[in-house]
Design an enzyme around this catalytic site. Structure first.
Site: not given
Ligand code: 13P
Length: 255
Positions: A10-12, A96, A98, A168, A174, A214, A235-236
């Protein structure tokens, strides 16, 4: 194991279209032809077309990070399932945390999106997870149950095996704070139990339940070794080829 592991990036809100194309190309050369693990990348809307071209001919699949439930109409700023399909997207992340927290998405809205995705042959990656306050209050399973059941209302038994669920925990996203393997496996097994009640055991056994929050090459092997952890929503660590490729390799090793 009947479930192939799935690693989704997920590149956000990261990467210009040019940067997205270079990352997608790097991934194609490193893992574009492996079939041990299913790999999906989810760039921002603006990079979908470029990424689609970059991964064309490889085994890497394309996903979006959100969509509207209607096919078209006066919904300024929104993107629909048929538009995503036209770019060869196969997956879409829905609900998600967010989007729930920052854009006010309710379970009802997420459910309409899930149904619209399935109707358009897109596989939803439905995200569920508790906040820190909810975990500390002991309501993790209650929150996850409500999000899962409401998010999946009206999904047929026939289509259920195409679902992907991502657990999640919001406090792990994050933050560098990863859930322990026991915490994650407990919730994954609980979700599998909910799916069994909703769709029956054969369908529930086919649904991939991903862990997100994470996940990094260092902690992935232990998480991916758990019975009900079928992959990761990253994510990251998906923003750089090296770490994402390592995660795919960790998933292959755990298969
Ligand atoms: P991180 O891997 O940056 O914690 O993000 C997880 C995430 O929200 C994937 O959708």
């Amino acid at each position: 194991m009947i479930r192939k592991k799935l690693i989704a990036g997920n590149w956000k809100m990261n990467k210009t279209s040019a940067d997205a194309v270079s990352l997608a190309r790097e991934l194609v050369s490193a893992i574009g032809s492996q079939s041990d693990v299913e790999v999906v990348i989810c760039p921002p809307f603006t990079s979908l077309e470029g990424a689609a071209k970059a991964i064309d001919g490889s085994l890497i699949k394309l996903g979006a990070q959100n969509m509207h439930f209607e096919a078209s109409g006066a919904f300024t700023g929104e993107v629909s399932a048929p538009m995503l399909r036209a770019l060869f997207a196969t997956h879409v992340i829905l609900g998600h945390s967010e989007r729930r927290a920052l854009f006010g998405e309710s379970d009802e809205l997420v459910n309409r999106k899930v149904l619209a995705a399935l109707k358009n042959q897109l596989r939803p990656i439905l995200c569920v997870g508790e906040s820190l306050a909810e975990r500390e209050a002991g309501s993790t399973l209650k929150v996850v149950q409500a999000q899962t059941e409401r998010g999946l209302e009206g999904v047929s038994r026939e289509l259920a095996p195409t679902l992907v669920i991502a657990y999640e925990p919001v406090w792990a996203i994050g933050t560098g704070k990863v859930a322990t393997t026991e915490q994650a496996q407990e919730v994954h097994a609980f979700i599998r139990g909910l799916l069994t009640k909703l769709f029956g055991d054969p369908a529930a056994q086919k649904v991939r339940i991903l862990y997100g929050g994470s996940m990094k090459p260092a902690n992935a092997p232990e998480l991916l070794a758990q019975k009900d952890i079928d992959g990761g929503l990253i994510g990251g660590a998906s923003l750089e080829a090296r770490s994402f490729v390592e995660l795919v390799k960790a998933a292959a090793a755990a298969s």
